[in-house]
Enzyme design. Structure first.
Site, mmCIF file in Angstrom:
data_model
loop_
_atom_site.group_PDB
_atom_site.id
_atom_site.type_symbol
_atom_site.label_atom_id
_atom_site.label_comp_id
_atom_site.label_asym_id
_atom_site.label_seq_id
_atom_site.Cartn_x
_atom_site.Cartn_y
_atom_site.Cartn_z
ATOM 1 N N ALA A 1 -6.013 -12.087 2.663
ATOM 2 C CA ALA A 1 -5.013 -11.897 3.916
ATOM 3 C C ALA A 1 -4.993 -11.265 4.997
ATOM 4 C CB ALA A 1 -3.640 -12.228 3.008
ATOM 5 N N HIS A 2 -4.289 -11.380 5.884
ATOM 6 C CA HIS A 2 -4.116 -9.854 6.781
ATOM 7 C C HIS A 2 -4.798 -9.343 7.476
ATOM 8 C CE1 HIS A 2 -0.321 -9.852 4.949
ATOM 9 N NE2 HIS A 2 0.003 -10.196 5.856
ATOM 10 N N TYR B 1 -7.837 -9.036 6.707
ATOM 11 C CA TYR B 1 -9.241 -7.684 5.029
ATOM 12 C C TYR B 1 -10.231 -8.828 5.449
ATOM 13 C CZ TYR B 1 -5.777 -3.979 5.720
ATOM 14 O OH TYR B 1 -4.872 -2.986 5.866
ATOM 15 N N ALA C 1 -2.395 -2.537 -2.998
ATOM 16 C CA ALA C 1 -4.431 -3.352 -2.792
ATOM 17 C C ALA C 1 -5.135 -1.738 -3.343
ATOM 18 C CB ALA C 1 -4.885 -3.446 -1.170
ATOM 19 N N GLY D 1 8.860 -7.474 -0.586
ATOM 20 C CA GLY D 1 8.359 -6.275 -0.456
ATOM 21 C C GLY D 1 8.942 -4.563 0.437
ATOM 22 N N GLN E 1 -4.102 -6.260 -7.036
ATOM 23 C CA GLN E 1 -4.203 -7.385 -6.123
ATOM 24 C C GLN E 1 -5.688 -6.804 -6.300
ATOM 25 O OE1 GLN E 1 -3.289 -6.426 -2.289
ATOM 26 N NE2 GLN E 1 -2.783 -8.445 -2.627
ATOM 27 N N ALA F 1 0.581 -1.166 0.180
ATOM 28 C CA ALA F 1 -0.340 -0.038 0.121
ATOM 29 C C ALA F 1 1.185 1.689 -0.489
ATOM 30 C CB ALA F 1 -1.007 -0.098 1.461
#
Length: 324
Positions: free
Chosen positions: A162-163, A165, A47, A303, A89, A16
């Protein structure tokens, strides 16, 4: 990778940036991605919201409006002009949002109405539980976003599962407290994710679809009591849709900022999934090479290292020093 001829196994992970003013990607984004593009290299975009209700943070890009599609087109074209393979994504934040980011100041939606237990600064508005009859609308938002991404020129899409959300909020038993067909059993909790995959695959073709999963992570208060079982179930279930890839976060990344000592492994999921397998989570050049050599993955996503080193594939090739 099926129809895509990759020249190396280094993937740019989605990160992001929060610089898409008015939820519209800006022209300068083209430079950012092109700096990290290599011929035959796979890049995954930041994202990108599938709808107005999907948003969580200020200045995140979206792909539900015509002007957003048009803004993405020159960015995607620029990446393609450098020979890159570019996936968008697709993301819905779910309860990881504030009413200020929602249309008409409404509460964010989720699998649950449970607020965050640890939110001293009131960063997140308590969510509204989606009614069962509302869930097909969210699935359709992902489908339309995938169509829009292909119109913008993206080579494919990655579903953000993932993560903590929205999709993760359905899968994880620490969040999902539903009593309908989308809650309770593992099969029910994964139903939403798989229906999104099915809808998107039917819309743009499974060879253009991937998903990112973090079964072992406990990010945004989204943990699971049996993450290995969850990861295996998803890896096996994805096979029936014949999607392009499964992108999983290493168990050692319980959060997005710390690497933990961990005995768990993604190998069972890698062996269960029939398509291309991508791993991410604290990898260096050395252990990335080792993971590929040992057959534990096909590709490795980076990343932070890609952020600090736009020419990361070349630096890895030369074993050159890295910016931290």
């Amino acid at each position: 990778m099926k129809n895509f001829n990759l020249t190396h196994r280094i993937v740019m992970a989605p990160m992001a940036r929060m610089r898409s003013y008015g939820n519209i990607p800006q022209p300068h984004v083209a430079l950012y991605y092109c700096q990290r593009t290599t011929p035959g290299g796979l890049l995954i975009s930041e994202a990108t919201g599938v709808s107005e209700t999907a948003m969580a943070y200020q200045n995140m890009p979206g792909i539900w409006r015509k002007e957003q599609i048009e803004a993405w087109k020159p960015i995607v074209d620029a990446v393609h002009s450098h020979g890159g393979i570019f996936f968008c994504q697709l993301w819905h934040a779910g309860r990881v949002s504030h009413q200020d980011c929602q249309p008409n100041g409404e509460s964010p939606v989720s699998s649950t109405d449970k607020p965050f237990a640890d939110d001293p600064s009131n960063e997140f508005t308590p969510p509204r539980r989606l009614r069962t009859d509302e869930i097909p609308t969210i699935i359709n938002d992902f489908r339309l976003a995938a169509r829009n991404a292909t119109e913008a020129g993206f080579d494919g899409v990655e579903i953000h599962g993932a993560h903590g959300y929205l999709i993760d909020q359905f899968m994880k038993d620490s969040v999902n407290d539903r009593t309908d067909s989308y809650g309770g059993s593992l099969e029910n909790r994964c139903r939403f994710a798989l229906q999104v995959i099915e809808a998107v695959s039917k819309e743009i073709g499974p060879d253009r679809v991937g998903i990112r999963l973090s079964p072992f992570a406990d990010y945004m208060e989204s943990g699971d009591t049996d993450p290995k079982r969850l990861g295996l179930y998803m890896a096996k279930s994805l096979n029936r849709f014949e999607i392009l890839y499964c992108h999983m976060i290493e168990p050692r990344m319980k959060t997005v900022s710390e690497i933990f000592e961990c005995r768990e492994s993604l190998t069972p999921m890698r062996n269960a999934f029939n398509g291309t397998f991508i791993v991410a989570g604290g990898y260096t050049r050395e252990d990335g090479n080792k993971a590929v050599a040992e057959g534990r993955t096909d590709l490795v996503a980076y990343g932070r290292l890609f952020l600090a080193n736009p020419d990361l594939p070349k630096r890895f090739e030369l074993n050159a020093p890295l910016n931290k």
